[in-house]
Design a protein around this motif. Structure first.
Motif, PDB file in Angstrom:
ATOM      1  N   TYR A 156      15.534  26.364 -52.281  1.00 37.05           N
ATOM      2  CA  TYR A 156      15.575  25.222 -51.555  1.00 37.05           C
ATOM      3  C   TYR A 156      14.428  25.133 -50.314  1.00 37.05           C
ATOM      4  N   HIS A 157      14.285  26.211 -49.805  1.00 35.69           N
ATOM      5  CA  HIS A 157      13.433  26.226 -48.564  1.00 35.69           C
ATOM      6  C   HIS A 157      11.915  26.254 -49.027  1.00 35.69           C
ATOM      7  N   ARG A 160      10.469  22.855 -50.570  1.00 32.53           N
ATOM      8  CA  ARG A 160      10.709  21.678 -49.803  1.00 32.53           C
ATOM      9  C   ARG A 160       9.356  21.057 -49.427  1.00 32.53           C
ATOM     10  N   HIS A 161       9.182  19.921 -49.262  1.00 34.08           N
ATOM     11  CA  HIS A 161       8.157  19.101 -48.721  1.00 34.08           C
ATOM     12  C   HIS A 161       8.196  18.862 -47.291  1.00 34.08           C
ATOM     13  N   PHE A 162       7.217  19.294 -46.460  1.00 33.60           N
ATOM     14  CA  PHE A 162       7.064  19.159 -45.052  1.00 33.60           C
ATOM     15  C   PHE A 162       6.564  17.678 -44.670  1.00 33.60           C
ATOM     16  N   GLU A 163       7.124  17.027 -43.591  1.00 32.81           N
ATOM     17  CA  GLU A 163       6.579  15.776 -43.398  1.00 32.81           C
ATOM     18  C   GLU A 163       5.226  15.558 -43.150  1.00 32.81           C
TER      19      GLU A 163
ATOM     20  N   ALA C  80       9.658  27.685 -57.448  1.00 32.05           N
ATOM     21  CA  ALA C  80       9.623  27.210 -56.211  1.00 32.05           C
ATOM     22  C   ALA C  80       8.089  27.592 -55.815  1.00 32.05           C
ATOM     23  N   ARG C  84       4.707  25.540 -54.858  1.00 32.33           N
ATOM     24  CA  ARG C  84       3.946  25.817 -53.602  1.00 32.33           C
ATOM     25  C   ARG C  84       2.567  26.374 -53.928  1.00 32.33           C
TER      26      ARG C  84
END
Lengths: 172, 629, 102
Positions: A156-157, A160-163, C80, C84
């Motif tokens: 999940y971490h 994730r997309h950061f803002e 994931a 990235r």
């Protein structure tokens, strides 16, 4: 039953070989699914029906689907397939193939030394497996659940997309 | 009283230790007290020991004192043993007394130098080593003193080390004498190997018994020892270092390079005279070397401009006389000349030091002049010393010693008239260059002003030495003039006497010739350098004159010769040897490491697949090992 | 009944593992590398099951369950990371990420 074993093992080997050779990702994935199914069949022949079912459900059903999803997200097209064939030159696969072959040779060599009597597989059913899981291997079960939790949180971490980062850029 | 012998070398060593360890912390007067005082005490003790020895001589006319056993290995057991006989007694007296006077002088001369305590430390170490050299009973202890004086010579020549020229001169002195020292060491090895001992008296006994005169072994051993003596005493062919050694302070030149160290070669030849007598060709070589050297340096001295270089060449020349005396078998005459030479040569150097000190380190004689009015005491003492050097008859000590040598060069069994002729020509040259020096420096018009007059501590030694230069000769008068043989009588308890083969008649003739020659030299010097100074300058400007002048000025071009023969090939050899195969081992290790690094760093390429391949490879190898076992 | 020598089962596992290893080393695309790792895990699990089946015990199957669990967790995290990776390097070339060289 033995023929079933031999046939499924041959299918597994061929499918795995195709996984290695195919340039298109999705094709390779599909071949991998086939390989997994063949291995599941081998499990079944060996008298482990529970594991065969698990293999199909989880391995082929969940993990490979995950792969497919990711591939779809990355939107890999024919351009990538061409690049793959560019990369897979003879000098690239010569070394690894030799290494793998040597390793395989060693394993077979060891195996040939110890020919024991053939065994007759009994069916070790799900009931037996369940009893063992909740008996001696209880700790392992708990630990693997923690592992899954860690995997969940990590995935999940990391995913994730950061803002402050856009879809096509930014630093991780 | 004789038991105090060991104090005589030990006191200067103690002075050295005190000054070396604590000299920087002591103030000037304390330093001078320790430095001069230790040698003064040695001098007093030497006199006391001498009086005791001469008034009540011990049996056999020698005295031994062992301090402790130095080594004891495989039958080789030299001790720290001192041996006192007439020879070492006389030399010890001269070294300590003249040494004391020079130390007193330098306590004022070196007053403003910042290396004051270092200077006295080195000087004390030198005096201690010289005394060990003289008093050594075995050749190992002798060699220790020999090396010690060589070391101190190096240290003191390069005393003002901040000027690289002084360091070069010191290194030159050390290297050239090193050549001699190596020969001496090989000679010692030869002696020990064949005779099994290094104790001098025992050695001489055994040599006398086991070796026949003229055979190979004594000739080789004597020749090697001669090589060492030639180096230390600056004779042909190793004389090139002494003129350059004048770079050191003047008291150093006075003590080391006039009175003491350079006579160590004379001492060792006299000490091992039995060995030399067993090798007649070597003894003849000693005489020939002496004769050639005295001529060569005499010619060089008449062209020099630097006052100290004149005196340096003069020293080489006078030691040539001593070698000549040794070579013809006149052992005690050589020691007699050593004693008188120590007096007047030290005096000459000290007087030159007064001039240099007063004119702010001006060495060029032609820039001096007319100094006899400005430095009267110095002038008179310098004149007395010059007279002694030129062997002015009857009033100087040098006359008696030099003429004894000349007489014995003609009349001794090993002498020849050619040697005598060389000595006579040398005497002419001696008085010529000596009085040239006197006239140019002290007479004529003054080119420089004296800014610093010498004080009592510098004048007292001058006066004392002048007195000795006059009276020192009266203890030995030739047969035709009273036949006083106090000195040689005493020396003959340690050295064999020599029998003159010609009669009194010949002696008179030779004496007259010698007198004429020495006075003639003075006359010529006056003629060329005082009355008509232009004449010598004009002679020097003619083309053969210029050639001769340059040739003699450079010491007969020995430096150039050695440069071409030895120095340049050596440097060339060192240069091509810079990258030889032994270096390859060291640089090879470094190169190998670098190569390995560049190869192995290729494996650190940051690519995951590569590392995975490494893991696979490792697994294969491990399994293979397990399988094949 | 059926008699399959254990060696055949293990040989099959070995072949599949070798294929997976070759795939990891050969391929430059990260996804293929992950796939090959999955093949290897699968082969290892097969070996376990074969062994458990010989001894008529459930231990081999349990081991396979654990391997499966681990593979699932690993795949999720790994993919994931692949996402990235793609964001960062704009390509799926594993050799691009070689900043730790030298």
């Amino acid at each position: 039953m033995e023929t079933l074993f031999y046939i499924s093992s041959v299918i597994a080997v061929i499918a795995t070989f195709m996984v290695m050779v195919k340039k298109n990702v999705v094709h390779a994935l599909l071949y991998l699914v086939v390989s997994l199914l063949a291995v599941a069949l081998v499990f079944f022949v060996l008298g482990a029906p529970f594991i065969a079912a698990l293999e199909i459900i989880i391995y082929a059903g969940a993990i490979m689907v995950l792969f497919v999803f990711v591939v779809m997200m990355l939107n890999l097209g024919s351009k990538d397939a061409e690049r793959e064939s560019e990369w897979l030159t003879a000098e690239t696969w010569a070394g690894p193939v030799i290494l793998a072959a040597v390793l395989l040779g060693e394993v077979i060599f060891i195996l040939l030394h110890r020919t024991g009597p053939p065994f007759s597989p009994e069916i070790v059913g799900s009931r037996q497996v369940g009893v063992a899981l909740l008996g001696p291997y209880l700790l392992g079960v708990e630990l693997s659940s923690i592992l899954l939790l860690a995997g969940l949180a990590g995935a999940y971490h990391i995913g994730r997309h950061f803002e402050d980062e856009g879809r096509g850029g930014g630093r991780p | 009283m004789l038991e105090l012998l060991w104090l005589i070398p030990c006191l200067p060593f103690a002075g050295f230790l005190v000054l070396a360890l604590a000299g920087k912390r002591l103030e000037g007067r304390a330093v001078a007290l320790v430095g001069v005082g230790s040698v003064a005490l040695s001098a007093i003790l030497s006199v006391m020991v001498a009086v005791d020895f001469m008034s009540a001589p011990p049996p056999g006319h020698f005295y031994t004192q062992t301090l402790w056993q130095w080594l004891d290995v495989a039958g080789f057991s030299p001790g720290i043993t001192f041996y006192l006989d007439a020879l070492s007694l006389v030399m010890m007296l001269v070294v300590t007394v003249v040494g004391f006077l020079i130390h007193l002088y330098s306590s004022e001369f070196m007053e403003e130098d910042e290396g004051y305590s270092r200077f006295f430390a080195y000087m004390n170490l030198f005096v201690g080593s010289m005394l060990v050299l003289l008093l050594a009973q075995n050749l190992l202890l002798f060699y220790l003193g020999w090396e010690g004086v060589g070391l101190c010579s190096y240290l003191l020549i390069g005393f003002w080390y901040k000027d690289p020229k002084n360091g070069y001169a010191a290194r030159k002195a050390f290297v050239v004498t090193r050549v001699g020292d190596a020969a001496m060491a090989v000679g010692l090895f030869l002696l020990y190997n064949n005779l099994g001992t290094l104790q001098i008296q025992e050695l001489m006994e055994k040599a006398h018994q086991s070796w026949s005169p003229g055979s190979l072994l004594p000739v080789a051993a004597a020749a090697l020892i001669l090589g060492g003596a030639v180096g230390k005493s600056a004779q042909l062919p190793l004389q090139t270092w002494l003129p350059d050694a004048m770079a050191g302070p003047t008291p150093v030149s006075a003590l080391i390079h006039a009175a003491t160290m350079v006579t160590a070669g004379v001492y060792i030849i006299a000490r091992t005279h039995i060995l030399f007598e067993l090798a007649p060709p070597v003894l003849a070589a000693v005489a020939v070397i002496g004769a050639l050297t005295l001529l060569l340096s005499g010619f060089s001295a008449i062209t020099q401009k630097d006052i100290k270089r004149v005196l340096a060449y003069s020293t080489i020349s006078q030691i040539g006389y001593m070698f000549l005396a040794l070579g013809v078998g006149a052992w005690s005459a050589a020691i007699f000349h050593f004693m008188t030479h120590a007096f007047f040569k030290a005096l000459l150097f000290l007087g030159a030091g007064v001039i240099i000190h007063g004119l702010h380190h001006e060495h060029d004689m032609f820039k001096m002049g007319g100094l006899r009015r400005q430095l009267p005491v110095t002038f008179w003492t310098f004149l007395i010393a010059s007279a002694s050097l030129s062997a002015i008859p009857l009033v100087t000590a040098g006359f008696f010693s030099k003429d004894q040598i000349l007489w014995l060069a003609w009349s001794s069994g090993r002498g020849s008239k050619w040697l005598w002729a060389a000595g006579i020509v040398g005497a002419l040259l001696t008085s010529l260059y000596t009085f040239r020096m006197v006239f140019i420096t002290f007479f004529g018009e003054a080119h420089s002003e004296v800014s610093k007059k010498p004080g009592t501590r510098m004048l007292i030694p001058l006066v004392v030495l002048a007195f000795l230069s006059v009276t020192g000769g009266y203890i030995e008068l030739p047969a035709i003039m009273g036949n006083v043989t106090i000195f040689s009588g005493f020396m003959h308890t340690a050295l064999p006497p020599v029998k003159p083969l010609s009669g009194e008649h010949m002696e008179w003739i030779l004496e007259i010739i010698a007198v004429v020659v020495s006075l003639g030299g003075v006359f010529f010097a006056w003629l060329f350098f005082l009355w008509m100074p232009g004449l010598s300058a004009r002679l020097a400007r003619t083309s053969p004159g210029m050639l001769l002048h340059r040739f003699w000025f450079s010491g007969w071009a020995f430096d150039w010769l050695y440069g071409v023969l030895l120095v340049r090939p050596f440097i060339w050899l060192a240069r091509i040897n810079k990258d030889d195969f032994i270096d390859l081992i060291y640089t090879g290790i470094a190169w190998y490491n670098q190569a390995m690094n560049s190869i192995l760093s290729l494996t650190q390429n940051g690519k995951v697949r590569f590392y995975a391949m490494g893991i696979a490879l490792g697994a294969i190898i491990t399994i293979a090992i397990a399988v094949l076992r | 009944m059926i008699s399959i020598p254990m060696e055949y089962g293990l040989t099959l596992a070995g072949i599949l593992f070798a294929f997976g290893l070759a795939g990891v080393l050969m391929r430059r695309n990260v996804i293929f590398i992950l796939m090959s790792i999955e093949i290897m895990l699968n082969a290892a699990g097969l070996a376990f099951v074969v062994a458990g089946s010989k001894w008529h015990q459930a231990d081999g199957q349990i081991m396979f369950i654990f391997i499966l669990t681990m593979a699932a967790a690993e795949v999720s995290v790994g993919l994931a990371l692949v996402l990235r990776f793609y964001h960062r390097f704009k390509t799926l070339d594993a050799d691009e990420a070689s900043r730790m060289r030298g």
